[in-house]
Design a protein around this motif. Structure first.
Motif, PDB file in Angstrom:
ATOM      1  N   VAL A 149      -1.804   4.267   6.351  1.00  0.00           N
ATOM      2  CA  VAL A 149      -1.560   2.924   5.798  1.00  0.00           C
ATOM      3  C   VAL A 149      -1.633   1.884   6.916  1.00  0.00           C
ATOM      4  O   VAL A 149      -2.278   0.848   6.779  1.00  0.00           O
ATOM      5  CB  VAL A 149      -0.177   2.869   5.107  1.00  0.00           C
ATOM      6  CG1 VAL A 149       0.184   1.440   4.715  1.00  0.00           C
ATOM      7  CG2 VAL A 149      -0.148   3.766   3.879  1.00  0.00           C
ATOM      8  N   THR A 154      -4.717  -1.069   7.463  1.00  0.00           N
ATOM      9  CA  THR A 154      -4.372  -2.493   7.477  1.00  0.00           C
ATOM     10  C   THR A 154      -4.791  -3.136   8.786  1.00  0.00           C
ATOM     11  O   THR A 154      -5.358  -4.233   8.798  1.00  0.00           O
ATOM     12  CB  THR A 154      -2.857  -2.686   7.254  1.00  0.00           C
ATOM     13  OG1 THR A 154      -2.479  -2.005   6.058  1.00  0.00           O
ATOM     14  CG2 THR A 154      -2.506  -4.146   7.119  1.00  0.00           C
ATOM     15  N   ARG A 158       0.830  -1.217   0.000  1.00  0.00           N
ATOM     16  CA  ARG A 158       0.000   0.000   0.000  1.00  0.00           C
ATOM     17  C   ARG A 158       0.857   1.257   0.000  1.00  0.00           C
ATOM     18  O   ARG A 158       0.553   2.227  -0.683  1.00  0.00           O
ATOM     19  CB  ARG A 158      -0.905   0.032   1.229  1.00  0.00           C
ATOM     20  CG  ARG A 158      -2.141  -0.764   1.100  1.00  0.00           C
ATOM     21  CD  ARG A 158      -3.047  -0.515   2.284  1.00  0.00           C
ATOM     22  NE  ARG A 158      -4.148  -1.452   2.242  1.00  0.00           N
ATOM     23  CZ  ARG A 158      -5.171  -1.410   3.070  1.00  0.00           C
ATOM     24  NH1 ARG A 158      -5.224  -0.513   4.022  1.00  0.00           N
ATOM     25  NH2 ARG A 158      -6.137  -2.291   2.973  1.00  0.00           N
TER      26      ARG A 158
END
Length: 148
Positions: free
Chosen positions: A90, A94, A79
């Motif tokens: 990010v 996740t 990502r």
């Protein structure tokens, strides 16, 4: 069967909740060794990155939590490379997608930040040109003068 990238640019194989590192590669055949190579003799052989031809037994049980953490870390790095996002964003996205049982096995947040931010690659570089009117040396030291 899934491949992920290692921190040094190599490949790691995730198969049946076990983790393998490349041992030897000869032409299209790759010989993989269990990640816990000091205590386990588990091996697997793949040809052209297809399903394993043969494998040997492991001396330890499969570790699905470890495999899930490796997948999450790989996802964060991917990502960070593909999307221009802030590192914390990010990591947050996740972690939000992970089961709570796996989150406790992740490295500390600071460590995650370092791992993800080193993977970030900006899409384009900005170049700045400055015009210099005069330059030279004074007392053997370089100097520049710029318009105001």
């Amino acid at each position: 069967m899934e491949f992920i990238k290692t921190g040094r640019g190599g490949r790691k194989l995730l198969y049946n909740e076990y983790t393998y590192n490349v041992d030897t590669k000869i032409n299209d055949t790759t010989y993989w060794r269990c990640e816990k190579r000091k205590v386990c003799k588990g091996r697997i052989i793949t040809t052209n990155a297809t399903l394993p031809e043969s494998s040997s037994d492991h001396s330890h049980p499969p570790d699905s939590a470890h495999v899930s953490v490796l997948k999450a870390l790989d996802d964060m790095k991917t990502r960070a490379k593909q999307i221009e996002e802030v590192t914390s964003s990010v990591i947050d996205k996740t972690i939000d997608e992970m089961p709570l049982s796996i989150c406790g096995s992740l490295p500390k947040r600071e460590t995650l930040g370092r791992m993800v931010s080193t993977e970030f690659c900006p899409l384009e570089r900005i170049s700045l040109e400055i015009s210099c009117i005069n330059h030279g040396h004074v007392n053997n030291k370089p100097w520049l003068s710029f318009p105001i």
